[in-house]
Design a protein around this motif. Structure first.
Motif, PDB file in Angstrom:
ATOM      1  N   ALA A 290      -0.992  61.889  14.069  1.00 53.97           N
ATOM      2  CA  ALA A 290      -0.414  62.507  12.874  1.00 53.97           C
ATOM      3  C   ALA A 290      -0.488  61.545  11.688  1.00 53.97           C
ATOM      4  O   ALA A 290      -0.717  61.967  10.542  1.00 53.97           O
ATOM      5  CB  ALA A 290       1.032  62.918  13.139  1.00 53.97           C
ATOM      6  N   GLN A 291      -0.300  60.255  11.947  1.00 52.31           N
ATOM      7  CA  GLN A 291      -0.387  59.276  10.864  1.00 52.31           C
ATOM      8  C   GLN A 291      -1.826  59.092  10.399  1.00 52.31           C
ATOM      9  O   GLN A 291      -2.092  58.891   9.210  1.00 52.31           O
ATOM     10  CB  GLN A 291       0.217  57.942  11.312  1.00 52.31           C
ATOM     11  CG  GLN A 291       1.718  58.017  11.569  1.00 52.31           C
ATOM     12  CD  GLN A 291       2.347  56.656  11.788  1.00 52.31           C
ATOM     13  OE1 GLN A 291       2.006  55.689  11.118  1.00 52.31           O
ATOM     14  NE2 GLN A 291       3.288  56.579  12.733  1.00 52.31           N
ATOM     15  N   VAL A 292      -2.774  59.168  11.324  1.00 50.56           N
ATOM     16  CA  VAL A 292      -4.189  59.086  10.942  1.00 50.56           C
ATOM     17  C   VAL A 292      -4.572  60.314  10.118  1.00 50.56           C
ATOM     18  O   VAL A 292      -5.316  60.214   9.133  1.00 50.56           O
ATOM     19  CB  VAL A 292      -5.088  58.958  12.185  1.00 50.56           C
ATOM     20  CG1 VAL A 292      -6.572  58.942  11.791  1.00 50.56           C
ATOM     21  CG2 VAL A 292      -4.743  57.695  12.968  1.00 50.56           C
ATOM     22  N   GLN A 293      -4.047  61.466  10.497  1.00 45.72           N
ATOM     23  CA  GLN A 293      -4.304  62.685   9.718  1.00 45.72           C
ATOM     24  C   GLN A 293      -3.737  62.532   8.305  1.00 45.72           C
ATOM     25  O   GLN A 293      -4.358  62.983   7.329  1.00 45.72           O
ATOM     26  CB  GLN A 293      -3.666  63.886  10.413  1.00 45.72           C
ATOM     27  CG  GLN A 293      -3.928  65.225   9.717  1.00 45.72           C
ATOM     28  CD  GLN A 293      -5.380  65.644   9.780  1.00 45.72           C
ATOM     29  OE1 GLN A 293      -5.978  65.697  10.866  1.00 45.72           O
ATOM     30  NE2 GLN A 293      -5.971  65.938   8.627  1.00 45.72           N
ATOM     31  N   ARG A 294      -2.593  61.868   8.192  1.00 41.66           N
ATOM     32  CA  ARG A 294      -2.003  61.648   6.874  1.00 41.66           C
ATOM     33  C   ARG A 294      -2.893  60.736   6.023  1.00 41.66           C
ATOM     34  O   ARG A 294      -3.047  60.955   4.810  1.00 41.66           O
ATOM     35  CB  ARG A 294      -0.601  61.048   7.020  1.00 41.66           C
ATOM     36  CG  ARG A 294       0.107  60.783   5.690  1.00 41.66           C
ATOM     37  CD  ARG A 294       1.599  60.535   5.907  1.00 41.66           C
ATOM     38  NE  ARG A 294       1.841  59.455   6.842  1.00 41.66           N
ATOM     39  CZ  ARG A 294       1.841  58.165   6.509  1.00 41.66           C
ATOM     40  NH1 ARG A 294       1.624  57.810   5.257  1.00 41.66           N
ATOM     41  NH2 ARG A 294       2.092  57.240   7.412  1.00 41.66           N
ATOM     42  N   VAL A 295      -3.485  59.733   6.648  1.00 40.61           N
ATOM     43  CA  VAL A 295      -4.427  58.871   5.925  1.00 40.61           C
ATOM     44  C   VAL A 295      -5.615  59.697   5.433  1.00 40.61           C
ATOM     45  O   VAL A 295      -6.054  59.560   4.281  1.00 40.61           O
ATOM     46  CB  VAL A 295      -4.924  57.721   6.827  1.00 40.61           C
ATOM     47  CG1 VAL A 295      -6.044  56.938   6.145  1.00 40.61           C
ATOM     48  CG2 VAL A 295      -3.774  56.785   7.186  1.00 40.61           C
TER      49      VAL A 295
ATOM     50  N   GLY B  55      -9.412  58.259  14.671  1.00 38.58           N
ATOM     51  CA  GLY B  55     -10.168  58.170  13.431  1.00 38.58           C
ATOM     52  C   GLY B  55     -11.418  59.027  13.459  1.00 38.58           C
ATOM     53  O   GLY B  55     -11.731  59.727  12.484  1.00 38.58           O
ATOM     54  N   CYS B  56     -12.135  58.985  14.566  1.00 34.95           N
ATOM     55  CA  CYS B  56     -13.356  59.798  14.692  1.00 34.95           C
ATOM     56  C   CYS B  56     -13.017  61.288  14.741  1.00 34.95           C
ATOM     57  O   CYS B  56     -13.689  62.120  14.122  1.00 34.95           O
ATOM     58  CB  CYS B  56     -14.133  59.384  15.938  1.00 34.95           C
ATOM     59  SG  CYS B  56     -14.857  57.732  15.850  1.00 34.95           S
ATOM     60  N   HIS B  57     -11.973  61.625  15.488  1.00 34.91           N
ATOM     61  CA  HIS B  57     -11.571  63.029  15.618  1.00 34.91           C
ATOM     62  C   HIS B  57     -11.184  63.631  14.266  1.00 34.91           C
ATOM     63  O   HIS B  57     -11.563  64.774  13.947  1.00 34.91           O
ATOM     64  CB  HIS B  57     -10.392  63.136  16.584  1.00 34.91           C
ATOM     65  CG  HIS B  57      -9.814  64.512  16.706  1.00 34.91           C
ATOM     66  ND1 HIS B  57     -10.410  65.509  17.445  1.00 34.91           N
ATOM     67  CD2 HIS B  57      -8.684  65.064  16.159  1.00 34.91           C
ATOM     68  CE1 HIS B  57      -9.683  66.616  17.358  1.00 34.91           C
ATOM     69  NE2 HIS B  57      -8.635  66.377  16.585  1.00 34.91           N
ATOM     70  N   VAL B  58     -10.456  62.877  13.472  1.00 34.81           N
ATOM     71  CA  VAL B  58      -9.935  63.387  12.207  1.00 34.81           C
ATOM     72  C   VAL B  58     -11.000  63.396  11.106  1.00 34.81           C
ATOM     73  O   VAL B  58     -11.106  64.360  10.343  1.00 34.81           O
ATOM     74  CB  VAL B  58      -8.709  62.557  11.767  1.00 34.81           C
ATOM     75  CG1 VAL B  58      -8.322  62.873  10.334  1.00 34.81           C
ATOM     76  CG2 VAL B  58      -7.529  62.830  12.703  1.00 34.81           C
TER      77      VAL B  58
END
Length: 279
Positions: free
Chosen positions: A70-75, A125-128
């Protein structure tokens, strides 16, 4: 377009608060791109952004624990808003060190933390970001692994597995993105002069030994990053920047069974890193 991939390339860099991540952020800014800098270390993150801005670049700090998707999605969402579109380069760099104990003695909690950051962080990171880059039809992904991903040195089980996973993920992603305009590069260095040896998952004796080796034979983070980005410009999948890593890479591929036996003997007869840890 290949030779221009990192020129004026807006970027996202995880683990940008120190070490290789900070070097990536500063070099990409030096090459003309705006950089979204993500890290769990807010103090280090502010220092990186300040350094970029003082040199005339533009950067944005975003607090992020890459183990939390969720935090990576926010980035991702913050980057698309700040950059007014998709980044050109995504560097999945955030990582922690771990080592000093054999499999069975290393606590499972150490495995979970190491894989959570080093492997799942890159997966997240790759997924998002991959769907966004694929839709844009351009850009690149740089995943930071390690020579540990193929050397499989004893007493580094969790770290080795996490980095081997990053190599395999990068190879898979490169195959899936072939022909889309999105390039993939995976970095596999040996010793780099950074603060990764300061982590609490590395036994003090092992950390001290690694720190001494890095001080003598390690490359600077800036040198490794420049080499990696230049290789990415040329569309190279693998970056193995140091001679020792290259020799280990070739030996392991040509003579896998003898290599493993020798590595085991070296590990068995090497001094226990826990001995003298408090000296």
């Amino acid at each position: 377009m290949g030779h221009r991939r990192t020129k004026d390339a807006d970027a996202v860099v995880t683990g940008a608060g120190s070490g290789i991540g900070r070097a990536f952020a500063r070099e990409l800014a030096r090459r003309g791109g705006r950089v979204v800098c993500a890290d769990i270390d807010e103090t280090g993150l502010k220092e990186t952004v300040a350094a970029i801005e003082s040199a005339g670049g533009r950067a944005l700090a975003v607090d992020c624990d890459v183990a939390d998707v969720a935090q990576v999605q926010r980035v991702h969402d913050t980057a698309l808003d700040w950059l007014d579109g998709a980044p050109r380069i995504v560097v999945n760099n955030a990582g922690i060190g771990a080592g000093g104990r054999v499999v069975g003695d290393a606590p499972l909690g150490d495995w979970q933390r190491t894989l959570g950051v080093n492997l799942w962080g890159v997966i997240h990171g790759c997924h998002v970001f991959t769907p966004t880059l694929r839709a844009a039809g351009r850009g690149g992904i740089v995943n930071v692994a390690s020579a540990a991903g193929f050397t499989a040195a004893p007493r580094m089980g969790a770290y080795n597995v996490s980095k081997a996973g990053v190599v395999s993920l990068s190879e898979t992603l490169a195959a899936e993105l072939a022909g889309t305009g999105v390039a993939v590069t995976v970095l596999c260095p040996t010793f780099v002069k950074t603060n990764i040896f300061d982590g609490d998952l590395i036994d003090p004796g092992a950390a001290g030994l690694a720190r001494r080796i890095a001080g003598i034979a390690g490359f600077s983070a800036d040198r490794v990053v420049r080499t990696t980005l230049d290789a990415h410009d040329k569309g190279r999948l693998y970056v193995v920047p140091q001679l020792d890593a290259q020799l280990l890479w070739r030996t392991k591929r040509l003579l896998p069974a003898p290599y493993t036996r020798v590595a085991g003997l070296i590990g068995r007869f090497a001094p226990d890193p826990e001995e003298g840890a408090d000296r």
